[in-house]
Scaffold this motif. Structure first.
Motif, PDB file in Angstrom:
ATOM      1  N   GLY A 282     -21.999 -17.210  45.247  1.00  0.00           N
ATOM      2  CA  GLY A 282     -21.200 -18.401  45.018  1.00  0.00           C
ATOM      3  C   GLY A 282     -21.359 -19.470  46.075  1.00  0.00           C
ATOM      4  O   GLY A 282     -20.877 -20.594  45.904  1.00  0.00           O
ATOM      5  N   ALA A 283     -22.054 -19.159  47.180  1.00  0.00           N
ATOM      6  CA  ALA A 283     -22.295 -20.160  48.220  1.00  0.00           C
ATOM      7  C   ALA A 283     -23.413 -21.117  47.841  1.00  0.00           C
ATOM      8  O   ALA A 283     -23.710 -22.041  48.592  1.00  0.00           O
ATOM      9  CB  ALA A 283     -22.610 -19.470  49.548  1.00  0.00           C
ATOM     10  N   ARG A 284     -24.044 -20.907  46.682  1.00  0.00           N
ATOM     11  CA  ARG A 284     -25.009 -21.860  46.119  1.00  0.00           C
ATOM     12  C   ARG A 284     -24.394 -22.503  44.891  1.00  0.00           C
ATOM     13  O   ARG A 284     -23.980 -21.793  43.961  1.00  0.00           O
ATOM     14  CB  ARG A 284     -26.304 -21.163  45.707  1.00  0.00           C
ATOM     15  N   PRO A 285     -24.343 -23.831  44.817  1.00  0.00           N
ATOM     16  CA  PRO A 285     -23.723 -24.473  43.652  1.00  0.00           C
ATOM     17  C   PRO A 285     -24.490 -24.267  42.358  1.00  0.00           C
ATOM     18  O   PRO A 285     -23.931 -24.447  41.267  1.00  0.00           O
ATOM     19  CB  PRO A 285     -23.679 -25.960  44.050  1.00  0.00           C
ATOM     20  N   ASP A 286     -25.781 -23.872  42.439  1.00  0.00           N
ATOM     21  CA  ASP A 286     -26.568 -23.694  41.223  1.00  0.00           C
ATOM     22  C   ASP A 286     -26.516 -22.270  40.681  1.00  0.00           C
ATOM     23  O   ASP A 286     -27.193 -21.962  39.694  1.00  0.00           O
ATOM     24  CB  ASP A 286     -28.024 -24.120  41.460  1.00  0.00           C
ATOM     25  N   ASN A 287     -25.729 -21.385  41.290  1.00  0.00           N
ATOM     26  CA  ASN A 287     -25.564 -20.031  40.761  1.00  0.00           C
ATOM     27  C   ASN A 287     -24.344 -19.978  39.837  1.00  0.00           C
ATOM     28  O   ASN A 287     -23.237 -20.326  40.240  1.00  0.00           O
ATOM     29  CB  ASN A 287     -25.396 -19.021  41.898  1.00  0.00           C
ATOM     30  N   LEU A 325      -8.683 -16.634  44.455  1.00  0.00           N
ATOM     31  CA  LEU A 325      -8.581 -17.491  43.272  1.00  0.00           C
ATOM     32  C   LEU A 325      -8.692 -18.962  43.642  1.00  0.00           C
ATOM     33  O   LEU A 325      -8.453 -19.831  42.801  1.00  0.00           O
ATOM     34  CB  LEU A 325      -7.255 -17.246  42.533  1.00  0.00           C
ATOM     35  N   GLY A 326      -9.075 -19.256  44.878  1.00  0.00           N
ATOM     36  CA  GLY A 326      -8.980 -20.628  45.338  1.00  0.00           C
ATOM     37  C   GLY A 326     -10.276 -21.347  45.594  1.00  0.00           C
ATOM     38  O   GLY A 326     -10.252 -22.484  46.064  1.00  0.00           O
ATOM     39  N   GLY A 327     -11.428 -20.750  45.327  1.00  0.00           N
ATOM     40  CA  GLY A 327     -12.697 -21.386  45.634  1.00  0.00           C
ATOM     41  C   GLY A 327     -13.374 -21.978  44.417  1.00  0.00           C
ATOM     42  O   GLY A 327     -12.735 -22.273  43.401  1.00  0.00           O
ATOM     43  N   HIS A 328     -14.697 -22.123  44.497  1.00  0.00           N
ATOM     44  CA  HIS A 328     -15.453 -22.791  43.442  1.00  0.00           C
ATOM     45  C   HIS A 328     -15.887 -21.858  42.313  1.00  0.00           C
ATOM     46  O   HIS A 328     -16.343 -22.326  41.267  1.00  0.00           O
ATOM     47  CB  HIS A 328     -16.678 -23.484  44.046  1.00  0.00           C
ATOM     48  N   THR A 329     -15.791 -20.540  42.504  1.00  0.00           N
ATOM     49  CA  THR A 329     -16.125 -19.607  41.432  1.00  0.00           C
ATOM     50  C   THR A 329     -14.932 -19.415  40.516  1.00  0.00           C
ATOM     51  O   THR A 329     -13.807 -19.195  40.975  1.00  0.00           O
ATOM     52  CB  THR A 329     -16.551 -18.244  42.010  1.00  0.00           C
ATOM     53  N   ASP A 330     -15.178 -19.496  39.220  1.00  0.00           N
ATOM     54  CA  ASP A 330     -14.132 -19.252  38.227  1.00  0.00           C
ATOM     55  C   ASP A 330     -13.931 -17.736  38.132  1.00  0.00           C
ATOM     56  O   ASP A 330     -14.617 -17.054  37.366  1.00  0.00           O
ATOM     57  CB  ASP A 330     -14.547 -19.836  36.876  1.00  0.00           C
ATOM     58  N   MET A 331     -12.999 -17.214  38.926  1.00  0.00           N
ATOM     59  CA  MET A 331     -12.822 -15.769  39.012  1.00  0.00           C
ATOM     60  C   MET A 331     -12.310 -15.179  37.700  1.00  0.00           C
ATOM     61  O   MET A 331     -12.657 -14.043  37.344  1.00  0.00           O
ATOM     62  CB  MET A 331     -11.862 -15.424  40.153  1.00  0.00           C
ATOM     63  N   VAL A 332     -11.516 -15.933  36.964  1.00  0.00           N
ATOM     64  CA  VAL A 332     -11.018 -15.438  35.676  1.00  0.00           C
ATOM     65  C   VAL A 332     -12.181 -15.257  34.706  1.00  0.00           C
ATOM     66  O   VAL A 332     -12.300 -14.225  34.039  1.00  0.00           O
ATOM     67  CB  VAL A 332      -9.955 -16.394  35.091  1.00  0.00           C
ATOM     68  N   ALA A 333     -13.069 -16.244  34.635  1.00  0.00           N
ATOM     69  CA  ALA A 333     -14.220 -16.148  33.735  1.00  0.00           C
ATOM     70  C   ALA A 333     -15.151 -15.016  34.153  1.00  0.00           C
ATOM     71  O   ALA A 333     -15.693 -14.294  33.307  1.00  0.00           O
ATOM     72  CB  ALA A 333     -14.975 -17.475  33.715  1.00  0.00           C
ATOM     73  N   LEU A 334     -15.348 -14.837  35.467  1.00  0.00           N
ATOM     74  CA  LEU A 334     -16.214 -13.765  35.955  1.00  0.00           C
ATOM     75  C   LEU A 334     -15.643 -12.401  35.591  1.00  0.00           C
ATOM     76  O   LEU A 334     -16.369 -11.524  35.099  1.00  0.00           O
ATOM     77  CB  LEU A 334     -16.382 -13.889  37.470  1.00  0.00           C
TER      78      LEU A 334
END
Length: 399
Positions: A282-287, A325-334
């Protein structure tokens, strides 16, 4: 998903009783005291299993060692030099001993020289919590003006170099030492960071190893160990690069979905799988983490669930570790994609339908800041993260 918790062994300041109060179902651990490349003996494996099985008062904990993280791959194997053939033989023997002891899942990585890399292990957030952070300018200041690595200037844009020079000029000696210690902290579980001399020497040994060569060495390693794992009923799961972009002139070969696809196609057996770490990738915006889980899920053997806040849209940029739950990865979708994968496995009658997951890292909050546990592995911060992940699981699984 089986809820697990990383434990660094008897010296870990977050103990068995803490794990029980957190309500975890299994333990993730490793024998960090055994030198990389040596065999993990049956006696040492049993000793760790016993340490997990009992509380400090001698009563049974009800917990067991579920996942090995990590059975480390030596630098000799990565470079195909020195004792690399002996180390591969020892790796196979360690896998045999772990299988004999009932272990089934082994996490590892193929990152050269350093494991995860951060510039600040205690970055203060506005809430007062602290977290780990990677600041590209700080890292450039270290690489260019402290390490003084040859060719470092070619790895950064001119504007980054200018900012790094300015920041370095403002650093006092204590600040330089703190930045250096943070960056070369070393492998999780190590008692102390490697010396600068050792880092320089290790970097020099990779000067003539390209990404293609390292990838070739990686596949050669997998061709040796993955069939053995398959025959033993083990699941190998490679952790991604952290962060997932080039540092210190070193090759990086496990940073994207394409990297994982290449690895799985090259050694196409079920035992050759993935540790899907949402924080590292998740530290890469293109992943695309939910998409990766959907497309690669059949071979995901282990989940690290954490989040990061990206401070730019650049592939190589600054970030800090956030609430789960607070970063750029959509944890719910994952997690929804992971549950869908588990449902597919149940339908196919796979014995490994339940994917072990752990709340990876966490913010230092409340009494964590006094406990001074392993960086990234506080008690309360991880408990908070696990509670948030449990909430998602409960909501998504509700009839």
């Amino acid at each position: 998903m089986r809820q697990t918790w990383r434990w660094f062994g008897p010296k870990d300041r977050v103990g068995i009783e803490d794990m029980l109060q957190a309500g975890v179902e299994g333990v993730v651990s490793a024998l960090h005291h055994i030198p990389t490349g040596d065999v993990w003996s049956a006696e040492e494996i049993t000793r760790r299993q016993q340490a997990i099985a009992f509380k400090s008062d001698g009563s049974t904990s009800g917990l067991a060692w579920d996942v090995v993280e990590s059975l480390p791959v030596s630098e000799d194997i990565k470079k195909q030099s020195g004792l690399w053939r002996t180390h591969i033989a020892n790796y196979k023997q360690s896998m045999q001993n772990l299988a004999d002891a009932g272990l089934e899942t082994i996490c590892y990585n193929f990152m050269p020289v350093l494991d995860w890399t951060r510039t600040d292990l205690h970055y203060r957030l506005p809430t007062g919590a602290t977290c780990m952070r990677f600041d590209l300018i700080d890292f450039a200041a270290f690489d260019l003006f402290i390490l003084e690595r040859a060719g470092a200037a070619d790895d950064f844009p001119q504007e980054v170099i200018a900012k790094a020079q300015e920041r370095f000029n403002r650093l006092h000696e204590e600040g330089k030492e703190l930045l250096t210690r943070s960056i070369i902290y070393g492998l999780p579980g190590d008692a102390e960071a490697p010396s600068m001399e050792k880092v320089r020497a290790n970097l020099a040994e990779y000067e003539n190893i390209s990404a293609d060569q390292l990838r070739s060495n990686f596949i050669a390693f997998l061709e040796e160990v993955a069939p053995v794992a398959q025959s033993l009923g083990l699941r190998l799961c490679c952790h991604p690069d952290d962060p997932p972009f080039g540092l210190l002139g070193l090759p990086r070969i496990m940073s994207t979905e394409a990297d994982y696809k290449f690895m799985m196609d090259a050694v196409d057996i079920p035992a050759n799988g993935i540790t899907l770490c949402s924080g590292s990738l998740g530290a890469r915006p293109d992943n695309d983490l939910p998409g990766m889980m959907k497309r690669l899920g059949e071979r995901v053997h282990f989940l690290h669930l954490r989040n990061v806040v990206l401070e730019s849209d650049d592939v190589k940029g600054s970030f800090y570790e956030a609430e789960h739950l607070g970063g750029h990865t959509d944890m719910v979708a994952l997690m929804k994609a992971a549950l869908a994968e588990e449902d597919k496995r149940k339908t196919s009658n796979r014995s490994d339908w339940s994917i072990p997951m752990r709340p990876d890292h966490g913010l230092d909050i409340l009494d964590d800041q006094n406990r001074q546990a392993q960086p990234g592995y506080p008690a309360i911060g991880r408990l908070k993260g696990l509670a948030e992940l449990r909430g998602i699981l409960a909501a998504l699984s509700h009839s």
